[in-house]
Motif scaffolding. Structure first.
Motif, PDB file in Angstrom:
ATOM      1  N   VAL A 136       0.839  -1.203   0.000  1.00  0.00           N
ATOM      2  CA  VAL A 136       0.000   0.000   0.000  1.00  0.00           C
ATOM      3  C   VAL A 136       0.877   1.257   0.000  1.00  0.00           C
ATOM      4  O   VAL A 136       0.615   2.215  -0.736  1.00  0.00           O
ATOM      5  CB  VAL A 136      -0.970  -0.014   1.202  1.00  0.00           C
ATOM      6  CG1 VAL A 136      -1.698   1.311   1.338  1.00  0.00           C
ATOM      7  CG2 VAL A 136      -1.953  -1.154   1.074  1.00  0.00           C
ATOM      8  N   ALA A 137       1.925   1.246   0.810  1.00  0.00           N
ATOM      9  CA  ALA A 137       2.844   2.393   0.847  1.00  0.00           C
ATOM     10  C   ALA A 137       3.532   2.587  -0.496  1.00  0.00           C
ATOM     11  O   ALA A 137       3.749   3.723  -0.933  1.00  0.00           O
ATOM     12  CB  ALA A 137       3.870   2.207   1.955  1.00  0.00           C
ATOM     13  N   ALA A 138       3.877   1.507  -1.177  1.00  0.00           N
ATOM     14  CA  ALA A 138       4.519   1.610  -2.489  1.00  0.00           C
ATOM     15  C   ALA A 138       3.558   2.193  -3.523  1.00  0.00           C
ATOM     16  O   ALA A 138       3.962   3.013  -4.356  1.00  0.00           O
ATOM     17  CB  ALA A 138       5.010   0.244  -2.940  1.00  0.00           C
ATOM     18  N   VAL A 139       2.305   1.803  -3.460  1.00  0.00           N
ATOM     19  CA  VAL A 139       1.311   2.364  -4.386  1.00  0.00           C
ATOM     20  C   VAL A 139       1.141   3.857  -4.131  1.00  0.00           C
ATOM     21  O   VAL A 139       1.088   4.658  -5.072  1.00  0.00           O
ATOM     22  CB  VAL A 139      -0.031   1.610  -4.262  1.00  0.00           C
ATOM     23  CG1 VAL A 139      -1.149   2.340  -4.984  1.00  0.00           C
ATOM     24  CG2 VAL A 139       0.119   0.192  -4.773  1.00  0.00           C
ATOM     25  N   ILE A 140       1.093   4.256  -2.863  1.00  0.00           N
ATOM     26  CA  ILE A 140       0.985   5.679  -2.529  1.00  0.00           C
ATOM     27  C   ILE A 140       2.205   6.435  -3.037  1.00  0.00           C
ATOM     28  O   ILE A 140       2.091   7.529  -3.606  1.00  0.00           O
ATOM     29  CB  ILE A 140       0.794   5.863  -1.008  1.00  0.00           C
ATOM     30  CG1 ILE A 140      -0.570   5.344  -0.587  1.00  0.00           C
ATOM     31  CG2 ILE A 140       0.980   7.312  -0.589  1.00  0.00           C
ATOM     32  CD1 ILE A 140      -0.769   5.255   0.913  1.00  0.00           C
ATOM     33  N   TYR A 141       3.391   5.844  -2.856  1.00  0.00           N
ATOM     34  CA  TYR A 141       4.616   6.494  -3.355  1.00  0.00           C
ATOM     35  C   TYR A 141       4.581   6.629  -4.874  1.00  0.00           C
ATOM     36  O   TYR A 141       4.959   7.673  -5.409  1.00  0.00           O
ATOM     37  CB  TYR A 141       5.864   5.714  -2.933  1.00  0.00           C
ATOM     38  CG  TYR A 141       7.089   6.232  -3.636  1.00  0.00           C
ATOM     39  CD1 TYR A 141       7.712   7.403  -3.202  1.00  0.00           C
ATOM     40  CD2 TYR A 141       7.599   5.601  -4.764  1.00  0.00           C
ATOM     41  CE1 TYR A 141       8.807   7.910  -3.866  1.00  0.00           C
ATOM     42  CE2 TYR A 141       8.688   6.101  -5.429  1.00  0.00           C
ATOM     43  CZ  TYR A 141       9.296   7.249  -4.982  1.00  0.00           C
ATOM     44  OH  TYR A 141      10.373   7.762  -5.644  1.00  0.00           O
TER      45      TYR A 141
END
Length: 99
Positions: A85-90
């Motif tokens: 999820v953090a990678a998608v946000i980044y």
């Protein structure tokens, strides 16, 4: 919770940490070389290089810790999704910053 899936998931998180480090390193370098980036955006990109892989280690650590404390709740596997999820946000942030 099975020890096999804990090991498989944790090893996958270690590989994901390396991938995310390289993803952020190259994308941030490309964004920084492409044009003028403000100091706040530069700080976010620099922190992301270490924060995204750290989330992989944290999520694997939480699942392993839960297993060794005798937990049998299958919902703890959702912690493996945190770095994704953090990678998608980044990626959304980096794409919008690059435009």
């Amino acid at each position: 919770m099975s020890l096999t899936w804990i090991i498989v998931g944790s090893v996958a998180q270690l590989f994901l940490a390396g991938f995310l480090f390289m993803l952020v390193a190259f994308s941030a370098a490309g964004i920084m070389n492409n044009g003028s980036v403000g100091p706040l955006h530069s700080l976010v990109l620099n922190v992301s290089i270490y924060a995204l892989p750290l989330l992989c280690f944290i999520s694997a650590g939480v699942v392993i810790n839960h297993y060794y404390r005798g937990g049998s709740n299958l919902q703890v596997y959702w912690w493996y999704l945190l770095p994704v999820v953090a990678a998608v946000i980044y990626l959304v942030y980096a794409i919008k910053l690059n435009k």
